[in-house]
Design an enzyme around this catalytic site. Sequence first.
Site, PDB file in Angstrom:
ATOM      1  CG  ASN A  41       9.178  15.728  50.491  1.00  0.00           C
ATOM      2  OD1 ASN A  41       8.974  16.888  50.288  1.00  0.00           O
ATOM      3  ND2 ASN A  41      10.059  15.091  49.798  1.00  0.00           N
ATOM      4  CG  PHE A  85       6.853  16.825  32.843  1.00  0.00           C
ATOM      5  CD1 PHE A  85       7.556  15.698  31.866  1.00  0.00           C
ATOM      6  CD2 PHE A  85       5.766  16.095  33.276  1.00  0.00           C
ATOM      7  CE1 PHE A  85       7.159  14.704  31.646  1.00  0.00           C
ATOM      8  CE2 PHE A  85       5.246  14.728  33.175  1.00  0.00           C
ATOM      9  CZ  PHE A  85       6.038  14.123  32.264  1.00  0.00           C
ATOM     10  CD  GLN A 113       4.916  18.386  30.638  1.00  0.00           C
ATOM     11  OE1 GLN A 113       4.280  18.957  31.495  1.00  0.00           O
ATOM     12  NE2 GLN A 113       5.976  18.606  29.639  1.00  0.00           N
ATOM     13  CB  SER A 165       2.602  23.215  45.380  1.00  0.00           C
ATOM     14  OG  SER A 165       3.035  24.505  44.962  1.00  0.00           O
ATOM     15  CE1 TYR A 190       4.639  19.987  41.410  1.00  0.00           C
ATOM     16  CE2 TYR A 190       3.912  21.879  41.360  1.00  0.00           C
ATOM     17  CZ  TYR A 190       4.663  20.875  41.959  1.00  0.00           C
ATOM     18  OH  TYR A 190       5.310  21.048  43.318  1.00  0.00           O
ATOM     19  N   GLY A 191      -0.229  21.610  38.862  1.00  0.00           N
ATOM     20  CA  GLY A 191      -1.132  22.377  39.770  1.00  0.00           C
ATOM     21  C   GLY A 191      -2.314  21.676  40.238  1.00  0.00           C
ATOM     22  CE  LYS A 197       2.675  18.804  44.714  1.00  0.00           C
ATOM     23  NZ  LYS A 197       3.467  17.914  45.621  1.00  0.00           N
ATOM     24  CB  THR A 251      14.716  21.244  45.599  1.00  0.00           C
ATOM     25  OG1 THR A 251      13.614  21.542  44.532  1.00  0.00           O
ATOM     26  CG2 THR A 251      14.609  21.751  46.868  1.00  0.00           C
TER      27      THR A 251
HETATM   28  N1  LIG Z   1      11.041  23.279  45.307  1.00  0.00           N
HETATM   29  C1  LIG Z   1       9.978  24.046  45.462  1.00  0.00           C
HETATM   30  O1  LIG Z   1      10.070  25.124  45.155  1.00  0.00           O
HETATM   31  C2  LIG Z   1       8.810  23.220  45.988  1.00  0.00           C
HETATM   32  C3  LIG Z   1       7.393  24.167  45.885  1.00  0.00           C
HETATM   33  C4  LIG Z   1       6.365  23.590  46.084  1.00  0.00           C
HETATM   34  C5  LIG Z   1       6.236  22.470  46.490  1.00  0.00           C
HETATM   35  N2  LIG Z   1       7.152  21.554  46.343  1.00  0.00           N
HETATM   36  C6  LIG Z   1       6.896  20.212  46.597  1.00  0.00           C
HETATM   37  O2  LIG Z   1       8.007  19.791  47.639  1.00  0.00           O
HETATM   38  C7  LIG Z   1       8.082  18.456  47.352  1.00  0.00           C
HETATM   39  C8  LIG Z   1       9.623  18.170  47.321  1.00  0.00           C
HETATM   40  O3  LIG Z   1      10.159  18.952  46.286  1.00  0.00           O
HETATM   41  P1  LIG Z   1      11.828  19.080  46.040  1.00  0.00           P
HETATM   42  O4  LIG Z   1      11.682  20.279  45.733  1.00  0.00           O
HETATM   43  O5  LIG Z   1      12.513  18.625  47.326  1.00  0.00           O
HETATM   44  O6  LIG Z   1      11.948  18.193  44.872  1.00  0.00           O
HETATM   45  P2  LIG Z   1      13.280  17.035  44.448  1.00  0.00           P
HETATM   46  O7  LIG Z   1      14.567  17.612  45.300  1.00  0.00           O
HETATM   47  O8  LIG Z   1      13.133  16.970  43.065  1.00  0.00           O
HETATM   48  O9  LIG Z   1      13.005  15.858  45.252  1.00  0.00           O
HETATM   49  C9  LIG Z   1      11.857  15.035  44.898  1.00  0.00           C
HETATM   50  C10 LIG Z   1      11.980  13.953  45.730  1.00  0.00           C
HETATM   51  O10 LIG Z   1      10.719  13.055  45.344  1.00  0.00           O
HETATM   52  C11 LIG Z   1      11.064  11.673  44.748  1.00  0.00           C
HETATM   53  N3  LIG Z   1      10.260  11.211  43.946  1.00  0.00           N
HETATM   54  C12 LIG Z   1       9.923  11.691  42.780  1.00  0.00           C
HETATM   55  N4  LIG Z   1       9.234  10.867  42.007  1.00  0.00           N
HETATM   56  C13 LIG Z   1       9.057   9.797  42.850  1.00  0.00           C
HETATM   57  C14 LIG Z   1       8.504   8.482  42.614  1.00  0.00           C
HETATM   58  N5  LIG Z   1       7.696   8.212  41.395  1.00  0.00           N
HETATM   59  N6  LIG Z   1       8.731   7.439  43.467  1.00  0.00           N
HETATM   60  C15 LIG Z   1       9.458   7.833  44.729  1.00  0.00           C
HETATM   61  N7  LIG Z   1      10.054   8.947  44.963  1.00  0.00           N
HETATM   62  C16 LIG Z   1       9.967   9.923  44.043  1.00  0.00           C
HETATM   63  C17 LIG Z   1      12.690  11.948  44.191  1.00  0.00           C
HETATM   64  O11 LIG Z   1      13.262  10.901  44.195  1.00  0.00           O
HETATM   65  P3  LIG Z   1      14.505  10.495  43.192  1.00  0.00           P
HETATM   66  O12 LIG Z   1      15.792  10.897  43.985  1.00  0.00           O
HETATM   67  O13 LIG Z   1      14.299   9.187  42.990  1.00  0.00           O
HETATM   68  O14 LIG Z   1      14.348  11.416  41.973  1.00  0.00           O
HETATM   69  C18 LIG Z   1      13.233  13.033  45.284  1.00  0.00           C
HETATM   70  O15 LIG Z   1      13.524  12.411  46.384  1.00  0.00           O
HETATM   71  C19 LIG Z   1       7.386  17.891  46.280  1.00  0.00           C
HETATM   72  O16 LIG Z   1       6.186  17.404  46.831  1.00  0.00           O
HETATM   73  C20 LIG Z   1       7.148  19.241  45.590  1.00  0.00           C
HETATM   74  O17 LIG Z   1       6.106  18.845  44.630  1.00  0.00           O
HETATM   75  C21 LIG Z   1       8.553  21.886  45.994  1.00  0.00           C
END
Ligand SMILES: NC(=O)c1ccc[n+]([C@@H]2O[C@H](COP(=O)([O-])OP(=O)(O)OC[C@H]3O[C@@H](n4cnc5c(N)ncnc54)[C@H](OP(=O)(O)O)[C@@H]3O)[C@@H](O)[C@H]2O)c1
Length: 276
Positions: free
Chosen positions: A98, A103, A114, A150, A202-203, A206, A235
């Site tokens: 996950n 950015f 980036q 995503s 990012y795209g 993924k 989030t």
């Molecule tokens: N939110 C959306 O709308 C959305 C849409 C499509 C896909 N996604 C995907 O869903 C997943 C979760 O995203 P989210 O929205 O929950 O984001 P989030 O709240 O920013 O959480 C991201 C998590 O990943 C961790 N992380 C990031 N970089 C890391 C690294 N280098 N090493 C270890 N941990 C790392 C963060 O840890 P820290 O606490 O240490 O920063 C945090 O626990 C991601 O794969 C994201 O791409 C999200």
Amino acid sequence: MLLITPLEGRVAVVTGSNKGIGYFIALQLGLSGLFQHICLACRDLQLAQEAVASLKQQLPPEVQVSSAPLLLGDTTSHHELAQTLEERYGKIDVLVNNAAMAFKQADPTPFLEQCSPTLNVNFRGTCDLTEQLLPLLRKGTDARIVNVASMSGRLGQVSPERQAQFAADDLTMEQLHALVDEFERDVLAGRHREKGWSNSNYGMSKLAVIAATKVWARREPSINVNCCCPGYCKTDMTSQKGLRDPADGAKNAVLPATMEHPPTGEFFSDYGVASW
Ligand SMILES: NC(=O)c1ccc[n+]([C@@H]2O[C@H](COP(=O)([O-])OP(=O)(O)OC[C@H]3O[C@@H](n4cnc5c(N)ncnc54)[C@H](OP(=O)(O)O)[C@@H]3O)[C@@H](O)[C@H]2O)c1
């Protein structure tokens, strides 16, 4: 609430689960009754400990929740996590990849600067971590991997020629890495648009995770490997601007991790199998 006895010793590992969607994936896996151990593999360990304490309050006492350090993108950290999990459990039944970064739109870092950090964490980090954990997953019962990708990774963002390369039925992991390296070189040279790539680091990260899902699904007959889009969720990644609660987004990862007779190599979105 119906409490089902967790299957003896089953282990789920969720990366980046100290907050956001990952936290709810860990919670829902714990509530599924299918796991005795839930391990939060996280970078921010203070936040991870708070998440562990919060999950313990919501989960039945027979579900054991713990955390382990993970810096995604750092191969040494991946190796240390594999060692920790080997010593702690001797196997993994479910891995949810996950953790990822993005950015912000307002970030002043130039597009080309980036590119490598995004690919290094989201794609290369996820690939290396998974490869290092595969020996433990091969020892799992009804083992599964779910990669949180995503809709941003949709195939249509690249040219038809590139689509054919990524979607090839015989694509290997080496060829996939070579394609991603080529994208990175073209971004750094300022020619990625004319070479058929998309204009989103990012795209592309993924898209490559979805392609990797399909390669692993073909390569690992004893493991069901799927990926998902959680939807646009509130989030930190979206500055809390999403349309969906992260608990609902998490269901798109929990479904392929827990459903009976799961497919393999598929992309889940809006709570079912979707096209890439
Ligand atoms: N939110 C959306 O709308 C959305 C849409 C499509 C896909 N996604 C995907 O869903 C997943 C979760 O995203 P989210 O929205 O929950 O984001 P989030 O709240 O920013 O959480 C991201 C998590 O990943 C961790 N992380 C990031 N970089 C890391 C690294 N280098 N090493 C270890 N941990 C790392 C963060 O840890 P820290 O606490 O240490 O920063 C945090 O626990 C991601 O794969 C994201 O791409 C999200």
